[in-house]
Design an enzyme around this catalytic site. Structure first.
Site, PDB file in Angstrom:
ATOM      1  N   SER A 189     -19.721  48.385 112.775  1.00 50.70           N
ATOM      2  CA  SER A 189     -19.324  49.731 113.145  1.00 50.70           C
ATOM      3  C   SER A 189     -18.523  50.037 112.087  1.00 50.70           C
ATOM      4  CB  SER A 189     -18.495  49.826 114.601  1.00 50.70           C
ATOM      5  OG  SER A 189     -18.446  51.371 114.908  1.00 50.70           O
ATOM      6  N   ASP A 190     -18.533  51.348 111.776  1.00 50.29           N
ATOM      7  CA  ASP A 190     -17.514  52.172 111.058  1.00 50.29           C
ATOM      8  C   ASP A 190     -17.310  53.512 111.565  1.00 50.29           C
ATOM      9  OD1 ASP A 190     -16.655  51.944 107.984  1.00 50.29           O
ATOM     10  OD2 ASP A 190     -17.447  53.974 108.321  1.00 50.29           O
ATOM     11  N   THR A 191     -16.121  54.073 111.100  1.00 46.95           N
ATOM     12  CA  THR A 191     -15.566  55.319 111.892  1.00 46.95           C
ATOM     13  C   THR A 191     -15.119  56.075 110.681  1.00 46.95           C
ATOM     14  OG1 THR A 191     -15.268  54.567 113.807  1.00 46.95           O
ATOM     15  CG2 THR A 191     -14.036  56.410 113.458  1.00 46.95           C
TER      16      THR A 191
END
Length: 201
Positions: free
Chosen positions: A76-78
């Site tokens: 995941s990446d934010t």
């Protein structure tokens, strides 16, 4: 229950984020944490969700080849997207202060992408949440940075902390996404994946 549906699979959460790890525990599924160093660099022409999609895939593909056909690698990446710019994790105190100063009194987007890599291929999903901040004084920003040290968080803030109590005027969309994971979408994808692959087999 999802745990039963996934019992033949080995879920690998490739994230060092304690917030994402907590969400997976709360989903009541068995998982293993597996980390790999990835240089989080993306092409400069990418914007918004294109950035997080790219980085989530980059993190997942660091685990290729998958040696166990029952593994599902989840990455995941934010980012915080504000005024046409991506705000990731701050470089230092001054960078964090500048980020919060720019968010003060304005609306920004928090974008999280999740990549699922498995023997059947790769799937990426993302979620966008709009967050509006109240005006923050320099003293309030400094208090938050000094006491909570949010230097591992995109946009230099954690909505679950003090700043979320005093600075968030409005949220449009998923709260969990702002914390770091669109949990409902992850749950739905894994449920559907387990059902589809069950019928394949």
């Amino acid at each position: 229950m999802l745990r039963d549906k996934l019992k033949k699979y080995k879920i690998i959460l490739a994230s060092g984020s304690p917030r994402r790890q907590r969400y997976f525990k709360e989903l009541n599924i068995d998982f293993e944490i597996r980390l790999k160093d990835v240089e989080e660099v993306y092409p400069p022409e990418l914007k918004g969700a294109e950035i997080t999609d790219y980085l989530a895939k980059l993190k997942a593909e660091a685990h290729i080849p998958i040696h166990n056909p029952e593994e599902i690698i989840i990455t995941s990446d934010t980012i915080v997207w504000h005024n046409g710019k991506a705000l990731g994790k701050p470089k230092d105190y001054d960078d964090a202060f500048a980020m919060l100063k720019s968010l003060s009194g304005n609306t920004h987007e928090v974008i999280t992408s999740v990549c699922f890599l498995h023997q059947h291929g790769e799937h990426v999903l993302h979620e966008t949440t709009k967050v509006t901040f109240n005006l923050l004084s320099d003293q309030e920003i400094k208090f938050y940075l000094d006491n909570y040290k949010p230097f591992d968080k995109a946009g230099a803030y954690g909505i679950q902390e003090w700043i979320g109590l005093v600075a968030i005027q409005k949220i449009e969309g998923s709260y969990n996404n702002v914390v770091g994971l669109p949990v409902d979408k992850v749950y739905q994808y894994l449920s559907t994946f387990a059902e589809i692959t069950h019928f394949r087999n």
